[in-house]
Write an enzyme that holds these catalytic residues in place. Structure first.
Site, PDB file in Angstrom:
ATOM      1  N   ASP A  33       0.795  -1.239   0.000  1.00  0.00           N
ATOM      2  CA  ASP A  33       0.000   0.000   0.000  1.00  0.00           C
ATOM      3  C   ASP A  33       0.825   1.286   0.000  1.00  0.00           C
ATOM      4  OD1 ASP A  33      -1.844  -1.980   0.205  1.00  0.00           O
ATOM      5  OD2 ASP A  33      -2.815  -1.263   2.020  1.00  0.00           O
ATOM      6  N   ASP A  75      -4.581  -0.659  -1.736  1.00  0.00           N
ATOM      7  CA  ASP A  75      -5.904  -0.500  -1.179  1.00  0.00           C
ATOM      8  C   ASP A  75      -6.723   0.146  -2.299  1.00  0.00           C
ATOM      9  OD1 ASP A  75      -7.089  -1.087   1.322  1.00  0.00           O
ATOM     10  OD2 ASP A  75      -7.093   1.025   1.911  1.00  0.00           O
ATOM     11  N   HIS A  77     -10.506   0.934  -2.978  1.00  0.00           N
ATOM     12  CA  HIS A  77     -11.888   0.915  -2.508  1.00  0.00           C
ATOM     13  C   HIS A  77     -12.874   1.570  -3.478  1.00  0.00           C
ATOM     14  CE1 HIS A  77     -10.409  -0.465   1.304  1.00  0.00           C
ATOM     15  NE2 HIS A  77      -9.901   0.689   1.695  1.00  0.00           N
ATOM     16  N   HIS A  94     -10.574   7.085   1.695  1.00  0.00           N
ATOM     17  CA  HIS A  94      -9.189   6.947   1.229  1.00  0.00           C
ATOM     18  C   HIS A  94      -9.104   5.899   0.129  1.00  0.00           C
ATOM     19  CE1 HIS A  94      -9.653   3.646   4.118  1.00  0.00           C
ATOM     20  NE2 HIS A  94      -8.721   3.028   3.420  1.00  0.00           N
ATOM     21  N   LYS A 119      -6.871  -4.792  -3.350  1.00  0.00           N
ATOM     22  CA  LYS A 119      -7.673  -5.379  -2.266  1.00  0.00           C
ATOM     23  C   LYS A 119      -8.662  -4.342  -1.741  1.00  0.00           C
ATOM     24  CE  LYS A 119      -4.292  -4.071   1.183  1.00  0.00           C
ATOM     25  NZ  LYS A 119      -5.000  -2.947   1.784  1.00  0.00           N
ATOM     26  N   CYS A 158      -2.212  -2.948   7.541  1.00  0.00           N
ATOM     27  CA  CYS A 158      -2.081  -3.824   6.377  1.00  0.00           C
ATOM     28  C   CYS A 158      -0.778  -4.614   6.348  1.00  0.00           C
ATOM     29  CB  CYS A 158      -2.292  -3.022   5.105  1.00  0.00           C
ATOM     30  SG  CYS A 158      -4.033  -2.523   4.956  1.00  0.00           S
TER      31      CYS A 158
HETATM   32  C1  VGL Z   1      -4.845   0.575   5.647  1.00  0.00           C
HETATM   33  C2  VGL Z   1      -6.346   1.568   7.059  1.00  0.00           C
HETATM   34  C3  VGL Z   1      -7.341   1.438   6.117  1.00  0.00           C
HETATM   35  C4  VGL Z   1      -3.434   0.131   5.399  1.00  0.00           C
HETATM   36  C5  VGL Z   1      -5.838   0.431   4.691  1.00  0.00           C
HETATM   37  O1  VGL Z   1      -3.031   0.014   4.207  1.00  0.00           O
HETATM   38  O2  VGL Z   1      -2.698  -0.095   6.376  1.00  0.00           O
HETATM   39  N1  VGL Z   1      -5.113   1.135   6.831  1.00  0.00           N
HETATM   40  N2  VGL Z   1      -7.069   0.863   4.945  1.00  0.00           N
HETATM   41 ZN    ZN Z   2      -8.499   0.977   3.341  1.00  0.00          ZN
END
Ligand code: VGL
Ligand code: ZN
Length: 216
Positions: A33, A75, A77, A94, A119, A158
């Protein structure tokens, strides 16, 4: 991977700090990420995360030069994702698919052909682990990877879940401690996350401990 590369020995330089942890020709690098929203200025910016970038680029370059695969998770979404506050979740909006925040940090130097695994794409489910609902396990398996080296963001979410899943799935798992950074919602979260990763069977090591001589 080319046969010639497979036959080569993984090059590392002897240092006094070597810890006995060894990378091998079945190692692969998983970048967790490394997206704008997790860097300062992003929606969920992890403090000082941009300072990791030279080190991260050095790791990426080293793996690539050894002929070892590099895979990036992201990430990714939908706009109505359940982890967003307006849907009752814990996080600000985010990493919305296609947005600036979801793009990889522009200073990262990723080898051409770096595989990307998305993901958190199901609006109804959060997925902290790069293995959760993705093809990551199959990709690593197809590449012949048995030792998974993990770096990225965030240590306490993550990175932690990806590492624990990698251990659970039977990968030898190495957390690159000098190339991760956490959110630390509660003080001590990162240390606890590291402990949980070790508990799951992961090894933690820095570049120096792996015998890699990088700029720090
Ligand atoms: C993450 C919070 C929400 C991460 C992803 O990549 O650590 N943290 N979504
Ligand atoms: Zn996230």
């Amino acid at each position: 991977m080319k046969l010639t590369k497979l036959q080569q020995t993984v090059q590392s330089e002897p240092t006094t700090q070597q810890s006995g942890v060894q990378l091998d020709q079945e190692s692969g690098l998983v970048l967790v990420d490394l997206q704008n929203d997790f860097f300062p200025g992003g929606a969920l910016g992890v403090k000082e995360a941009h300072q990791l970038i030279p080190k991260i680029n050095a790791y990426i370059r080293w793996f690539h030069e050894q002929g070892l695969p590099v895979i990036a998770t992201r990430d990714w979404h939908p706009a109505n994702h359940c982890s967003f506050r307006e849907q009752g979740g814990p996080w600000p909006v985010h990493c919305v698919q296609g947005s600036w925040g979801a793009q990889f940090h522009p200073d990262l130097v990723m080898p051409p052909g770096t595989m990307v695994v998305s993901k958190g794409t199901d609006p109804r489910a959060d997925a902290y682990s790069g293995f959760d609902g993705t093809s990551l396990q199959e990709r690593l398996h197809d590449l012949g990877v048995r030792t998974v080296c993990v770096l990225g963001l965030a240590t306490d979410y993550c990175v932690k879940q990806t590492v624990i899943d990698a251990c659970r799935l039977g990968f030898r798992t190495i957390v690159l401690t000098d190339a991760i950074q956490g959110v630390e919602v509660h003080p001590g979260d990162c240390e606890k996350a590291l402990e949980a990763m070790r508990q799951a069977g992961a090894t933690t090591a820095s570049a120096a401990e792996l015998g890699l001589s990088f700029p720090s």
